[in-house]
Scaffold this active site. Sequence first.
Site, PDB file in Angstrom:
ATOM      1  N   ASP A  73      43.419  42.324  32.286  1.00 23.30           N
ATOM      2  CA  ASP A  73      43.076  40.921  32.473  1.00 23.30           C
ATOM      3  C   ASP A  73      42.196  40.409  31.330  1.00 23.30           C
ATOM      4  OD1 ASP A  73      43.394  38.731  34.231  1.00 23.30           O
ATOM      5  OD2 ASP A  73      41.235  38.898  34.658  1.00 23.30           O
TER       6      ASP A  73
ATOM      7  N   LYS B 167      42.755  37.498  28.304  1.00 27.73           N
ATOM      8  CA  LYS B 167      41.803  36.431  27.973  1.00 27.73           C
ATOM      9  C   LYS B 167      41.484  36.400  26.476  1.00 27.73           C
ATOM     10  CE  LYS B 167      39.774  36.385  32.579  1.00 27.73           C
ATOM     11  NZ  LYS B 167      38.674  36.865  33.419  1.00 27.73           N
TER      12      LYS B 167
END
Length: 820
Positions: free
Chosen positions: A680, A684
């Site tokens: 994750d 980003k």
Amino acid sequence: MKVLKFGGTSVGTVESINQVIQILQENLNEGRKIAVVYSAMGGVTNRLIEIGKLAATSDLEYLQLLKSVEDRHFAAVRGLIDVKNQSSAIAKVKGLLNELEDLLRGVFLIKELSARTNDFIVSFGERLSTTIVTEALKNRGIDAEYLDARKVIKTDDHFGYAEVIGDLTNELIRKHFAQTNKLQCITGFIGSTIDGVTTTLGRGGSDYTGSIFGAALNATVIEIWTDVDGMLTSDPRKVKNAFTIPTITYAEAMELSHFGAKVIYPPSLTPAFQKNIPLKILNTFNHHHEGTLVSKTASTKEYSITGISSIDDIALVNVQGGGMMGVAGVSAKLFSILAANKISVILISQASSEHSICFAVDPKTAYGVKEILEEGFATEISQGLVDNISIEQNLSVIAVVGEGMKSSTGTSGKLFTVLGKNGINVVATAQGSSELNISVVIYKKDITKALNAIHETFFQVDGLTLNLYLVGATGLIGSTLLRQIQEQKEYLKQRKNLNIRLVGITNTKKMLLDEGGISLENWKEELLEKGEIANIGSFVSDVQDLNLPYSVFVDCTADKNIVQYYYSLLSSSVSIVTPNKVANSGRYEQYFMLQKAAQKHGVKFLYETNVGAGLPIINTLQGLITSGDKINKIEAVLSGTLAYIFNNFKVGDRFVDVVKEAKAKGYTEPDPRDDLSGQDVARKILILSREAGLKLEPEDVTIINLLNDACLNAPSVDAFFEELEKDNDRFEKLLQDAQANDEVLRFIATLDSDNKASIGLKTVGRSHPFFNLAGSENIISFTTERYKYNPLVVKGPGAGAEVTASGVFADIMSISSYLV
Ligand code: ADP
Ligand code: ASP
Ligand code: MG
């Protein structure tokens, strides 16, 4: 003397005719001298045209339609006139209907319908309605007299659009009125040639009849009674917020009606204007309303424009050729050919290169026009001076009208901005040199959207409205967002003059669309009760078909299936706001295409919440880049979960216990590896790198694994914890080594000065801004040319429904400020 004209709906039913009689009675009671013009009963003219066509094609269905027309008129007689007085009225009506029936029988037999016969057929509409109202007035004891306008209105023989012979008509009208004192009930719309052949004055021509009589009789006012409260700022059937224009000049009214404001037939304004007789447009069904006063001057207005009108169906004829350049004769010839053929041109636009002229006409005549021009320009075409005459269909024209445009600047800028921001293509444009009118030709599919967007921008009656569609409505972020909007609704209305209308919501089970707006209080119940079975594909096409101005699609899911619709939504000029990272962290090509689509279609694609929830990270980065700064390095702690874990990992703790505790508190995904794998965070930093201008792909982000292979491959969460326990020494050592150097462990995403993106566990010392990070906070530091020695740092809670929803809300709000 005052002339009143009542339109089709005003004489359409027994109730409305009673209303008309009441209005006349009030005038008579006040001792006014009046003359009254009537249209055919509403819909009858269209019906008669249809019947004529059917008869001419030997279709016996014409008889049934005729019967319904007859029934309607007889029913009006019975509803308006006392039984004892009915026979004479019925005889008159029957006489007319018999004559009409014979005429149609003739058309049926000879299978031919000329424009001349058509005019004769439709003339029965006005003759019937006027006969009935005259009889109804007599029945009430009013000394009324039927006047067939064919006796006094003399015209040429251009059937369908006959031109009035002014002097003769005026004289005949005056003569007629000189020899009678009775209340004259006049048939609208019709006239006759010198030889007595019936003609009509063009559709909507009863207004013209009213004006002709008004001018001939030097009336003090001509009242046009219809079914709306005067002339409105736009067609009320298309723009709900349209409102009455209290005063308007002849010129403005002419422009608006020429461009489709059907409420008054354009030629009607000329006789009134020439004699400076004011016209009033009034509502039969709301007869104390002031309506609109049309006269030489209008009172100063609050708005920079007076009204907006439109013609739904036009065709553009484009005449092109090198020989047109600088040759004044070509356009002169063009327009004389059009005039000779009585082709009415709605709008003309010529490129300054003079290489082409394009003009708008009624689409029904477009192909005829092409033939006529090809014939007329045969020589020029053979010499190559004119090379192409092309036709474009499915277009509409919008005219923005107002005398105020002369004195205020920026009207056209504003107009084109609104259209651009709603992704409406302008095919052609023309501005009258009087600066009274700017017209734009657009695709027909955009007409309602364009009218509403323009109206909203120029008149802002009810403020600006954002139309919102929400996917993932019942999820934590989606429902929090709706609650926040609901709580803020009043403030936005009061302080920002902004409305947020929730038009569509869906979750995985149900979907609901309501153009009127879904309640922000009861959306859950409405979705349950009225929702249909969810289907994201049809939800998206409904959004596109509704084609509402200022539409915003909010995706509060993490679903990759929804992302596949983004491109098409942006291409339909729908803005997108989303915390969903899938679109921006896939292939670069996809990210790039979405950015381009938003730019091209004048809408926004906003995803501030992709990184750090509601923290201003992407906006800050975009701000730095667009203002010319250069990014040297980005460092960030972007996972609240990993921040929490490493903040709580103290010497003496076993790493596995810290992870277990975080899981128990709900800070991790159900499988903590989803956080610990760093995927994750990798997404980003990939998004931030792209925002910083780099064309990185997902595989370009180096992931220094926190977990060993045994942990990553463990078949279950429990098995993973067992493996993690076995790896405890490694984590303990990492922590001890850090502490020995007076450093702490942080899971950091980096974009370094070599434009390499990576993520992994690092140690930072006291002087580093990440040293003092508490709880689950996110932090990001931008080292740039301008922030070289002291980086720009953003820090705060980077997860949670409340802050994520507020970030989404802020993105929605930023769209609104960009629109106003
Ligand atoms: P009538 O039968 O009374 O002559 P029309 O149907 O010809 O009435 O014209 C009135 C209609 O014109 C209204 O009902 C309205 O729908 C339409 N209209 C279009 N544009 C405008 C406008 N700008 N203002 C008012 N009415 C408009
Ligand atoms: N009845 C005619 C029409 O429908 C004239 C009018 O109503 O003004 O066009
Ligand atoms: Mg009309």
